[in-house]
Design a protein around this motif. Structure first.
Motif, mmCIF file in Angstrom:
data_model
loop_
_atom_site.group_PDB
_atom_site.id
_atom_site.type_symbol
_atom_site.label_atom_id
_atom_site.label_comp_id
_atom_site.label_asym_id
_atom_site.label_seq_id
_atom_site.Cartn_x
_atom_site.Cartn_y
_atom_site.Cartn_z
ATOM 1 N N ALA A 179 -25.790 -53.544 -51.478
ATOM 2 C CA ALA A 179 -26.634 -53.634 -52.673
ATOM 3 C C ALA A 179 -25.868 -53.181 -53.915
ATOM 4 C CB ALA A 179 -27.866 -52.758 -52.488
ATOM 5 N N PRO A 180 -26.204 -53.730 -55.081
ATOM 6 C CA PRO A 180 -25.643 -53.185 -56.312
ATOM 7 C C PRO A 180 -26.183 -51.763 -56.514
ATOM 8 C CG PRO A 180 -27.336 -54.817 -56.811
ATOM 9 C CD PRO A 180 -27.111 -54.853 -55.332
ATOM 10 N N THR A 181 -25.510 -50.992 -57.373
ATOM 11 C CA THR A 181 -25.853 -49.583 -57.533
ATOM 12 C C THR A 181 -27.352 -49.363 -57.727
ATOM 13 O OG1 THR A 181 -23.723 -49.196 -58.509
ATOM 14 C CG2 THR A 181 -25.402 -47.528 -58.904
ATOM 15 N N ALA A 182 -27.930 -50.091 -58.671
ATOM 16 C CA ALA A 182 -29.344 -49.866 -58.977
ATOM 17 C C ALA A 182 -30.218 -50.220 -57.787
ATOM 18 C CB ALA A 182 -29.748 -50.692 -60.188
ATOM 19 N N GLY A 183 -29.789 -51.211 -57.012
ATOM 20 C CA GLY A 183 -30.532 -51.561 -55.813
ATOM 21 C C GLY A 183 -30.542 -50.410 -54.822
ATOM 22 N N GLU A 241 -32.671 -63.103 -64.363
ATOM 23 C CA GLU A 241 -33.308 -63.091 -63.045
ATOM 24 C C GLU A 241 -33.218 -61.707 -62.413
ATOM 25 O OE1 GLU A 241 -31.368 -65.525 -64.135
ATOM 26 O OE2 GLU A 241 -31.817 -67.455 -63.197
ATOM 27 N N TYR A 242 -32.062 -61.071 -62.614
ATOM 28 C CA TYR A 242 -31.862 -59.738 -62.046
ATOM 29 C C TYR A 242 -32.901 -58.771 -62.605
ATOM 30 C CZ TYR A 242 -29.434 -55.330 -61.010
ATOM 31 O OH TYR A 242 -29.119 -54.077 -60.585
ATOM 32 N N LEU A 271 -30.496 -48.999 -66.810
ATOM 33 C CA LEU A 271 -29.279 -48.533 -67.477
ATOM 34 C C LEU A 271 -28.064 -48.669 -66.568
ATOM 35 C CD1 LEU A 271 -30.230 -45.276 -69.413
ATOM 36 C CD2 LEU A 271 -29.478 -47.460 -70.347
ATOM 37 N N ALA A 272 -28.275 -48.386 -65.283
ATOM 38 C CA ALA A 272 -27.155 -48.446 -64.345
ATOM 39 C C ALA A 272 -26.632 -49.868 -64.189
ATOM 40 C CB ALA A 272 -27.582 -47.895 -62.985
ATOM 41 N N SER A 273 -27.521 -50.852 -64.446
ATOM 42 C CA SER A 273 -27.082 -52.247 -64.292
ATOM 43 C C SER A 273 -26.592 -52.841 -65.609
ATOM 44 C CB SER A 273 -28.260 -53.099 -63.780
ATOM 45 O OG SER A 273 -29.017 -52.409 -62.843
ATOM 46 N N TRP A 274 -26.584 -52.041 -66.647
ATOM 47 C CA TRP A 274 -26.348 -52.535 -68.005
ATOM 48 C C TRP A 274 -25.070 -53.340 -68.118
ATOM 49 C CZ3 TRP A 274 -30.361 -52.103 -71.123
ATOM 50 C CH2 TRP A 274 -30.210 -52.397 -72.470
ATOM 51 N N ASP A 275 -23.953 -52.729 -67.674
ATOM 52 C CA ASP A 275 -22.659 -53.413 -67.800
ATOM 53 C C ASP A 275 -22.216 -54.079 -66.516
ATOM 54 O OD1 ASP A 275 -22.495 -52.579 -70.388
ATOM 55 O OD2 ASP A 275 -21.378 -50.749 -69.894
ATOM 56 N N SER A 276 -22.682 -53.544 -65.381
ATOM 57 C CA SER A 276 -22.084 -54.002 -64.125
ATOM 58 C C SER A 276 -22.651 -55.340 -63.669
ATOM 59 C CB SER A 276 -22.284 -52.949 -63.037
ATOM 60 O OG SER A 276 -23.658 -52.647 -62.904
ATOM 61 N N ILE A 277 -23.835 -55.699 -64.139
ATOM 62 C CA ILE A 277 -24.398 -57.002 -63.755
ATOM 63 C C ILE A 277 -24.133 -57.980 -64.891
ATOM 64 C CG2 ILE A 277 -26.489 -58.273 -63.187
ATOM 65 C CD1 ILE A 277 -25.689 -56.303 -61.043
ATOM 66 N N LEU A 294 -25.914 -43.276 -57.910
ATOM 67 C CA LEU A 294 -25.451 -43.509 -59.273
ATOM 68 C C LEU A 294 -24.039 -42.962 -59.444
ATOM 69 C CD1 LEU A 294 -28.615 -42.631 -61.368
ATOM 70 C CD2 LEU A 294 -27.578 -44.877 -61.092
ATOM 71 N N CYS A 295 -23.797 -41.780 -58.867
ATOM 72 C CA CYS A 295 -22.463 -41.187 -58.962
ATOM 73 C C CYS A 295 -21.417 -42.102 -58.321
ATOM 74 C CB CYS A 295 -22.427 -39.820 -58.276
ATOM 75 S SG CYS A 295 -23.214 -38.527 -59.242
ATOM 76 N N VAL A 296 -21.781 -42.682 -57.181
ATOM 77 C CA VAL A 296 -20.856 -43.631 -56.566
ATOM 78 C C VAL A 296 -20.670 -44.826 -57.500
ATOM 79 C CG1 VAL A 296 -20.489 -45.178 -54.619
ATOM 80 C CG2 VAL A 296 -21.496 -42.932 -54.236
ATOM 81 N N GLY A 297 -21.786 -45.293 -58.070
ATOM 82 C CA GLY A 297 -21.718 -46.451 -58.952
ATOM 83 C C GLY A 297 -20.806 -46.226 -60.143
ATOM 84 N N VAL A 298 -20.851 -45.013 -60.697
ATOM 85 C CA VAL A 298 -20.034 -44.715 -61.870
ATOM 86 C C VAL A 298 -18.559 -44.943 -61.560
ATOM 87 C CG1 VAL A 298 -19.186 -42.799 -63.276
ATOM 88 C CG2 VAL A 298 -21.633 -43.116 -62.970
ATOM 89 N N ILE A 299 -18.097 -44.458 -60.411
ATOM 90 C CA ILE A 299 -16.676 -44.645 -60.136
ATOM 91 C C ILE A 299 -16.392 -46.024 -59.542
ATOM 92 C CG2 ILE A 299 -15.987 -42.238 -60.068
ATOM 93 C CD1 ILE A 299 -16.327 -42.178 -57.124
ATOM 94 N N TYR A 300 -17.399 -46.607 -58.907
ATOM 95 C CA TYR A 300 -17.212 -47.974 -58.390
ATOM 96 C C TYR A 300 -16.995 -48.943 -59.549
ATOM 97 C CZ TYR A 300 -18.017 -52.323 -55.883
ATOM 98 O OH TYR A 300 -17.867 -53.578 -55.363
ATOM 99 N N ASP A 301 -17.747 -48.737 -60.624
ATOM 100 C CA ASP A 301 -17.597 -49.602 -61.791
ATOM 101 C C ASP A 301 -16.180 -49.544 -62.355
ATOM 102 O OD1 ASP A 301 -20.167 -50.396 -61.628
ATOM 103 O OD2 ASP A 301 -20.929 -49.078 -63.207
ATOM 104 N N ARG A 302 -15.525 -48.396 -62.178
ATOM 105 C CA ARG A 302 -14.188 -48.248 -62.753
ATOM 106 C C ARG A 302 -13.102 -48.776 -61.822
ATOM 107 N NH1 ARG A 302 -17.370 -44.938 -65.102
ATOM 108 N NH2 ARG A 302 -16.991 -43.617 -66.907
#
Lengths: 663, 514
Positions: free
Chosen positions: B232-236, B107-108, B95-101, B338-346
């Motif tokens: 690494a990407p968030t999910a990684g 392959e991912y 789910l965390a990689s849904w939009d960001s990748i 994940l929390c970092v990822g949420v704001i990183y995506d924005r």
């Protein structure tokens, strides 16, 4: 007795609902359910307390849920109700309910009211878990829970940098104490094989001669355990050394200061020592430290309190000082007296804070007493409430009449018992306590005189200037600046009224119960009957000491702040270094800043830049990569493909081999 | 033969991984999510059917392959819990990689699903070489995830990650070959009971230590972690912190302790020393970080040090505490990433100073972030408290000094986490773009809420998680009992004093009565 489940969990429920609903409903929803829950808790708590007073109740434990079982270490969620808990229950729920009500008025214009009320109720839940704990770990849960609520409420106005700094400071300084608490729990577990409080208390006397290894030293078991636990108490109760967070905590809204930083949370340390009193009684050195730290805090905070200008800071240092009284009372063995002062202090100190809040509310958020004056004519109800609180904290009462305000009964008992204990430390505590009583009287009346008497000095205040849109020059002769302080709304005045009754009567009504009734306390604390007899047998001069110094303090305050207002300035000038030392809080903050904060950040940077990047990476992975890269460059040279270079190497090898064989 | 549920749990993501390679982006996402959810369901089934107090090894599967090498699966309570952690985090990662990748989605997803196969495999393997294959093969998808879908400096980070971890594994493989030769079997349960010669244990222990210390990671071989996390990407990052870091601890508890008990006891001082340094050192480094992911990465090193001291306390509290810290940290640091990822995506930056005042425009986010911050700090009532408390209580029996040093972690941890939270969520809204960010959407809510629930569950009623492991920990403790170190806090009961400290005698002439 299952009403205890409602008492404890209703505030939690209310907090969760109010917090999750937050702004999706009008704020009156969150305010109603949290306040309602607290009033129900309060209404259920008083019958429990009264049934202990009249001797009809017995200690009980209500199990709730398994928590942790790990080998021999097991502890559950459970609610213990005995006399000591019952006292805390009424203190917590009463003050909390009143503070909830008060906040309706005080926080009326704040956009984040649901969050505020949710935090308040969450705090109350955690505090109730603390005092109903049947084992040390649940006590620690409550301990940390109130720490969290305190952190959130100090930083409630999170846009202010000062509020954020104060919130973090409160949490981190408390964690220093928690380090001691945790080590104390670990040690207690390995010594007694349990963390259940009743079991520990029962087994403790058998360990009073035991020794144990600690950090490579051989020490008395019970002393080291009690000292470790007491370090936790010092953090939570802001005792000398770990007190620095409490004055800064005044960044929180005033109702928070009244509830958390005066009446309940900061007394958790005193509660802990009393709860574990049979254990502390096996540890003479630890009790000596408790007495000393208590007495030292008592005088330290009082000296600082005499010089502060911020009305809340004066009361904060006063709280710190009064907690010192409670600790040295416990240290000399008078746990009942310590709890009694905790009980009366909760009423009059909450009253003083809420009164100060009412003044601040009337004065357009101005907290500096230099800009007050003459307010008794403008906010008379607040004035009389503050008066009741001041009479209580300064300990006004006449021994031979058997009449006095709340603080008279409890503070005098503590001073008498310290004297009656008959040890050097007891005498030290008595003298420090008496001197602090003088200072208490002085700073309390100073606060009253600066705030309610004299001429208005309002226009000097920037807050008032903003309100009336005038500068001091424009206002000219009219030092009010045309500002009209208004008495607070009813929701704020009712709590003031109720607490005033407590400040006046709590001592008179409950003194016989708390001080002399061994049956009332039962097994819940260590009750030292002989010591109480000695307390009553001290000379009359000792019994009147507190009253005499109160009069001196009052007289000096009157002289300096009403009779001749030029005295304070002159005195500050004459006593320059001493004044600055007190005014700057004995420079504790500066000391800690350079001793801990600055080195921590410096070390962090060194470890990062010089350690990780400069050493580990440089000689580790990057070094390996470098070696391989350079190595391959070197290796490349061996494979030039030129015949003569191969021939040269062969020749050299041949020479070397021959040399080696020949010699 | 019972139903081969473990093999099925390996097969589902494997088949899905192959399928993903041939699918377009949106179907690959759906397939990956579906497969991980099936594995989660199978995991729950596994847990429900796990017989607490029954046989030590359950759901065993055996198939002889070539040259004594066998395909052997089976789990005990410890493995069960770690498998649960893996299958629980996996759908959240998808789910965390849904939009960001957006590039090479098929392959991912395949890399992640392969990762899941290998993680379940490593915990379920009952054969030494099978374990080794799963253990080492896990490097490959992670290397690709960082190297292909990572940040700007991804190549450096992925090589560093690979170099460090490979170094240890070579030594471990040599040790394994020697062990199989000596014991005549590669069956892990048998090896756990085998008594290797005391002299050889030392070398074997060190060879395994080289691998596990890097995976853990312990100071000073931790420097790959901050770089790997940052790139690494968030999910990684979630999988790295959530599961891969647990391989080191799992290795200690499965190999080093039961197989080389004497060496473990002899070298416990080394583990304590490195752990004590790690707690102070990395906590202070975390305090001065400007990059959110780096800060959390350094905090992971400090938390993992509590795991290692707990493991080498050689008592039930220490071992169970270490396991609980692993589980709790897996959830909480995963959630923090994940929390970092949420704001990183924005906002596409991890720089702490670029945020501020997020409580105002993202109140739901701030609430989750606060919860996970407090859990990371070890507040009672959250998962991490139970683990830290037990682990530190365990080590107290062995050394009060180690306890004192490691417990300072609760002070430093509070300092760096609250300082982070303050800079991100509190204060004024300094940056207009950060102030304009929207609160959590439904997908993000669905990622964070389950972890929040698990964190609280583990904090309030950890019995659900302790019960399956109890018997295995007790067995391990019995195996270690003979070598358990003598403690420095030995009690001498002495003779109790006659009177209480404040005993006074009242002579009986009262001058007045109150």
């Amino acid at each position: 007795m299952n009403s205890i489940l409602f008492i404890v969990f209703l505030p939690l429920l209310a907090a969760v609902v109010a917090g999750l609903v937050n702004k999706s409903a009008p704020s009156v929803f969150a305010k109603s359910i949290t306040t309602g829950a607290l009033f129900i808790s309060c209404a259920l708590s008083w019958p429990i307390f009264l049934s202990f007073v009249n001797g009809s109740a017995e200690a009980s434990v209500v199990p709730v849920l398994t928590w942790v079982q790990s080998g021999a270490l097991s502890f559950d969620w459970a609610l213990r109700v005995d006399t000591l808990t019952a006292v805390m229950l009424v203190v917590i729920t009463t003050v909390s309910a009143l503070v909830h009500l008060y906040s309706w008025g005080y926080m009326e214009e704040d956009p984040d009211q649901p969050r505020f009320f949710a935090y308040l109720s969450l705090f109350t839940f955690a505090m109730l878990m603390l005092v109903t704990a049947d084992n040390l770990v649940q006590m620690f849960f409550g301990w940390e829970g109130v720490g969290l609520a305190s952190y959130l409420l100090i930083g409630f106005w999170f846009k202010k940098p000062s509020a954020n700094a104060a919130a973090i400071k409160a949490f981190v300084v408390n964690r220093v104490g928690d380090l001691g608490f945790m080590l104390g729990i670990f040690g207690t577990f390995w010594v007694f094989g349990t963390v259940s409080i009743p079991e520990i208390l029962e087994a403790a006397p058998g360990m009073s001669g035991a020794t144990i290894g600690f950090l490579g030293l051989r020490v008395y078991t019970m002393d080291v355990l009690c000292i470790l636990l007491f370090i936790g108490a010092m953090g939570k109760s802001a005792q000398l050394g770990l007190h620095t967070w409490l004055p800064d905590a005044m960044e929180g809204p005033t109702p928070v200061s009244a509830l958390i930083h005066a009446a309940t949370m900061v007394t958790a340390g005193v509660f802990m020592v009393c709860r574990l009193s049979p254990m502390f009684e096996t540890a003479p050195v630890a009790l000596g430290i408790v007495t000393f730290i208590g007495a030292a805090t008592c005088i330290f905070a009082a000296t600082v309190g005499t010089t502060q200008w911020d009305i809340k800071r004066v009361i904060a240092y006063s709280t710190c000082s009064q907690l010192g009284y409670m600790f040295f009372a416990a240290g000399v063995g008078a746990y009942g007296a310590a709890m009694f002062h905790l009980f009366t202090h909760a009423f009059f100190k909450a009253l003083l804070f809420l009164g100060a809040g009412s003044v601040i509310h009337a004065m357009h958020h101005e907290q500096d007493m230099r800009y007050y004056g003459n307010l008794r004519k403008h906010i008379p109800f607040t004035f009389w409430a503050m008066m009741a609180g001041t009479l209580a904290i300064t300990g006004v009462g006449i021994y031979h009449l058997g009449a006095g305000f709340a603080g008279f009964w409890s503070k005098d008992a503590i001073l008498e018992v310290a004297y009656g204990r008959g040890t050097e430390l007891g005498n030290f505590a008595f003298w420090m306590g008496t001197l602090a009583a003088l200072l208490t009287s002085f700073y309390s009346w100073r606060l009253m005189f600066l705030t309610f008497w004299g001429k208005p000095r309002w226009i000097e205040s920037e807050h008032i200037q903003h309100s009336v849109h005038k500068t001091p020059e424009e206002a000219g002769e009219d030092t009010t600046g045309g500002y009209h302080p208004h008495e607070s709304p009813l929701s704020m005045l009712i709590p003031l009224g109720v607490l005033s009754v407590g400040a006046v009567l709590a001592g008179q009504v409950f003194a016989p119960t708390f001080l002399d009734d061994a049956a009332f306390w039962g097994q819940s604390i260590f009750y030292n009957e002989d010591l109480i007899h000695r307390m009553h047998a001290v000379p009359y001069l000792v019994k009147y000491a507190a009253f005499i110094v109160m009069l001196i303090g009052l007289f000096v305050a009157w002289l300096a702040y009403i009779k001749d207002t030029s005295i304070p300035g002159k005195a500050a000038e004459q006593l320059g270094p001493v004044y600055r030392f007190f005014y700057n809080k004995w420079y504790f903050d500066e000391l800690y800043h350079y001793l801990f904060v600055v080195p921590a950040f410096w070390l962090g940077r060194q470890f990062w830049k010089l350690g990780d990047v400069g050493t580990i990476d440089r000689f580790g992975p990057n070094g390996v990569a470098w070696v391989i890269e350079k190595g391959s460059v070197g290796a490349k040279k061996f494979q030039t493909g030129y015949l003569y270079s191969y021939a040269l190497v062969m020749l050299l090898g041949l020479v070397a081999a021959v040399t080696w064989v020949l010699f | 033969m019972e139903f081969p549920i473990l093999s099925l749990m390996l097969a589902v993501p494997l088949v899905a991984a192959i399928a993903c390679l041939f699918l377009n982006a949106s179907s690959a996402r759906m397939v990956a999510l579906f497969a991980t959810l099936i594995d989660l369901a199978l995991g729950i089934l596994l847990w429900l059917n796990y017989d607490i107090g029954g046989a030590q090894w359950q759901f065993t599967e055996r198939a002889q392959l070539f040259a004594g090498f066998q395909y052997a699966l089976g789990i005990d309570g410890i493995a069960l819990m770690l498998i649960m952690l893996s299958v629980f985090l996996m759908p959240i990662c998808i789910l965390a990689s849904w939009d960001s990748i957006t590039k090479r989605v098929g392959e991912y997803m395949a890399a992640f699903l392969l990762m899941e196969v290998l993680m379940i495999g490593v915990f379920a393997a009952q054969d030494l070489f099978l374990f080794y294959i799963f253990f080492e093969a896990g490097l490959i998808p992670m290397y690709l995830i960082i190297g292909v879908w990572g940040g700007d400096n991804r190549i450096y980070a992925s090589y560093k990650f690979f170099l460090y971890t490979l170094l240890g594994s070579v030594l471990m493989l040599i040790a394994m070959l020697w062990m199989v030769n000596e014991a005549g079997t590669s069956d892990i349960p048998t090896l756990m009971q085998y008594d290797f010669p005391v002299g050889a244990q030392l070398w074997l222990w060190l060879a395994f230590f080289a691998s596990f210390a890097v995976k853990m990671p312990m100071w000073p071989v931790h420097t790959w972690l901050p770089d790997a996390h940052v790139q690494a990407p968030t999910a990684g990052s979630v999988i790295l912190a959530g599961v891969l870091l647990k391989l080191g601890g799992y290795g200690f508890i499965r190999f080093s302790l039961p197989m080389f008990p004497d060496a473990s006891a002899d070298l416990a001082w080394l583990v304590f020393a490195l752990s004590m340094v790690a707690v102070i050192y990395t906590s202070l480094v975390a305090l001065v970080q400007q990059d959110m992911k780096k800060l959390i990465a350094y905090s992971s090193v400090a938390h993992m040090a509590i795991v290692t001291v707990g493991l080498f306390a050689f008592n039930v509290q220490g071992l169970e505490g270490a396991m609980m810290v692993m589980l709790g940290h897996g959830l909480v640091s995963g959630a923090l990433f994940l929390c970092v990822g949420v704001i990183y995506d924005r906002l596409h930056t991890r720089e702490i100073a670029r945020y501020g005042g997020l409580s105002i425009n993202m109140p739901k986010y701030a609430l989750f972030f606060l919860l996970f911050t407090m859990a990371s700090v070890g507040l009672p009532g959250t998962s991490n408290f139970v683990g830290e408390f037990l682990a530190l209580a365990g080590i107290y029996e062995v050394s009060t000094f180690v306890t004192l040093v490691c417990t300072t972690g609760i002070i430093l941890g509070a300092a760096y986490m609250l300082y982070l939270f303050r800079r991100v969520a509190f204060g004024e809204q300094k940056n207009a773009d950060a102030a304009a960010m929207t609160d959590l959407n439904a997908r993000e809510w669905a990622m964070l809420a389950p972890i929040a629930a698990a964190v609280l569950w583990m904090g309030v009623y950890p019995e659900s998680f302790l019960a399956p492991m109890r018997q295995d920990i007790a067995a391990l403790e019995t195996r270690l009992a003979s070598v358990a170190p003598r403690y420095d806090s030995a009690l001498d009961e002495g003779t109790p004093r006659e009177n209480a400290a404040n005993y006074v005698e009242y002579e009986g002439h009262e001058e007045g009565e109150h």
